[in-house]
Scaffold this active site. Sequence first.
Site, PDB file in Angstrom:
ATOM      1  N   CYS A  42       0.823  -1.214   0.000  1.00 42.90           N
ATOM      2  CA  CYS A  42       0.000   0.000   0.000  1.00 42.90           C
ATOM      3  C   CYS A  42       0.858   1.265   0.000  1.00 42.90           C
ATOM      4  O   CYS A  42       0.358   2.360  -0.302  1.00 42.90           O
ATOM      5  CB  CYS A  42      -0.926   0.005   1.211  1.00 42.90           C
ATOM      6  SG  CYS A  42      -2.101  -1.363   1.250  1.00 42.90           S
ATOM      7  N   ARG A 130       2.151  -4.941  -8.123  1.00 45.26           N
ATOM      8  CA  ARG A 130       1.851  -5.863  -7.034  1.00 45.26           C
ATOM      9  C   ARG A 130       2.962  -5.901  -5.988  1.00 45.26           C
ATOM     10  O   ARG A 130       2.722  -6.204  -4.841  1.00 45.26           O
ATOM     11  CB  ARG A 130       1.616  -7.265  -7.610  1.00 45.26           C
ATOM     12  CG  ARG A 130       1.155  -8.299  -6.617  1.00 45.26           C
ATOM     13  CD  ARG A 130      -0.183  -7.937  -6.029  1.00 45.26           C
ATOM     14  NE  ARG A 130      -0.681  -8.961  -5.128  1.00 45.26           N
ATOM     15  CZ  ARG A 130      -1.674  -8.804  -4.276  1.00 45.26           C
ATOM     16  NH1 ARG A 130      -2.288  -7.624  -4.204  1.00 45.26           N
ATOM     17  NH2 ARG A 130      -2.092  -9.775  -3.497  1.00 45.26           N
ATOM     18  N   GLU A 175     -12.849   3.291 -14.807  1.00 46.06           N
ATOM     19  CA  GLU A 175     -13.540   2.210 -14.094  1.00 46.06           C
ATOM     20  C   GLU A 175     -14.733   1.764 -14.935  1.00 46.06           C
ATOM     21  O   GLU A 175     -15.551   2.587 -15.342  1.00 46.06           O
ATOM     22  CB  GLU A 175     -14.000   2.691 -12.720  1.00 46.06           C
ATOM     23  CG  GLU A 175     -14.940   1.754 -11.979  1.00 46.06           C
ATOM     24  CD  GLU A 175     -14.348   0.369 -11.748  1.00 46.06           C
ATOM     25  OE1 GLU A 175     -14.993  -0.616 -12.168  1.00 46.06           O
ATOM     26  OE2 GLU A 175     -13.254   0.286 -11.150  1.00 46.06           O
ATOM     27  N   VAL A 275      -4.063 -18.300   4.914  1.00 45.87           N
ATOM     28  CA  VAL A 275      -4.241 -16.969   5.480  1.00 45.87           C
ATOM     29  C   VAL A 275      -4.038 -15.926   4.396  1.00 45.87           C
ATOM     30  O   VAL A 275      -3.295 -16.142   3.435  1.00 45.87           O
ATOM     31  CB  VAL A 275      -3.241 -16.751   6.645  1.00 45.87           C
ATOM     32  CG1 VAL A 275      -1.809 -16.779   6.134  1.00 45.87           C
ATOM     33  CG2 VAL A 275      -3.507 -15.469   7.402  1.00 45.87           C
ATOM     34  N   ASP A 277      -4.819 -13.141   1.311  1.00 51.47           N
ATOM     35  CA  ASP A 277      -5.594 -12.907   0.087  1.00 51.47           C
ATOM     36  C   ASP A 277      -6.052 -14.184  -0.599  1.00 51.47           C
ATOM     37  O   ASP A 277      -6.885 -14.129  -1.508  1.00 51.47           O
ATOM     38  CB  ASP A 277      -4.762 -12.097  -0.915  1.00 51.47           C
ATOM     39  CG  ASP A 277      -4.593 -10.644  -0.500  1.00 51.47           C
ATOM     40  OD1 ASP A 277      -5.170 -10.261   0.536  1.00 51.47           O
ATOM     41  OD2 ASP A 277      -3.889  -9.909  -1.208  1.00 51.47           O
ATOM     42  N   THR A 296      -6.268  -5.036   7.434  1.00 50.41           N
ATOM     43  CA  THR A 296      -6.976  -5.229   8.697  1.00 50.41           C
ATOM     44  C   THR A 296      -7.501  -6.666   8.830  1.00 50.41           C
ATOM     45  O   THR A 296      -7.499  -7.239   9.912  1.00 50.41           O
ATOM     46  CB  THR A 296      -8.144  -4.239   8.799  1.00 50.41           C
ATOM     47  OG1 THR A 296      -8.903  -4.274   7.579  1.00 50.41           O
ATOM     48  CG2 THR A 296      -7.642  -2.830   9.015  1.00 50.41           C
TER      49      THR A 296
END
Length: 319
Positions: A42, A130, A175, A275, A277, A296
């Site tokens: 991020c 990525r 988009e 665990v 993604d 989160t």
Amino acid sequence: MKVVIVGGGAGGISTASHIRKLDKSIEILVLTRDEHVAYSPCAIPYVLGGTIESFDDIIMRTPEDYKKKNIDVITQVEVTAIDSKNKTVTYEQDGEEIVINYDKLVLATGGNPFVPPMEGNDLDGVFKIRNIKDGEKVQEWAKTCKNVVVTGAGLIDIEIAHSLKKIGLNVTLNEMLPQIVPRSLDQDMSDILTHYLEEEGINVVLGKPITKIIGEKKVEKVVIGNDEIDADMVILATGVRPELKLAKMAGCNIGRWAVLINAKMETSVPDIYAVGDCVESIDFVFGTNTISHLGTTAVRQFKTLARTITVEYLNLIMF
């Protein structure tokens, strides 16, 4: 007990650290194809925009730092096979095939960027973002670039568009759905954010998919709907698909999108956990399975998983 973790992203490396925090004796090995561990993807847009000076500044730990905690991290290796019956993992390193045993296996394989099957997606100047290496390529290309199209308008995608605008590029944010951040915002909130981006000078194009990238060897234009837009660079931010190859190889049950797990992060295969993604989690509003590519969510998952593994180990040695 030996725990092998496949994947060095937030889910994998944080699981390793939390297991070590709870137990000092468990043997932990992390295998990752990436060069770097312990950084936040991020933060990549903020390096591109100059808010953070360099990519080195977003790397919080190195494999050597984890070695001091008695966690072995092997980078730039490819896991090629899992044998859940014999509890082995095979990986390739420098052309050599290595087979290791595990007592507990954690799949933290994350996801891969989705590349739409369109003409021109392999031209020079078309990028996915990525990891840090991707970010470095975009940063270098941007030095000789004027017009960029970012297709996909999720949270990080908007940050990328804003950062590239900040360094002086002409930016179009596209988009295919009629609003930005469609998975997280209602229309009224989306409209406020769209207005802000337009005030910043970003051209926002909604409700039309990108259908073609035009150029001889490198990007020259893109087709969005019926319009052609000049572009020297295209960022494909069209979503992430869970990496499921190893989970399927191990025999784990797969849901609609990703690996199915229970409340303890256990898969359908004994002694294999998942665990991050690559898993489906429970939506507490609707009570149904969903995928959540947010830090989160990963934090709650790796804490749960670390407790599951250490409690099982404690029960094993005590009883």
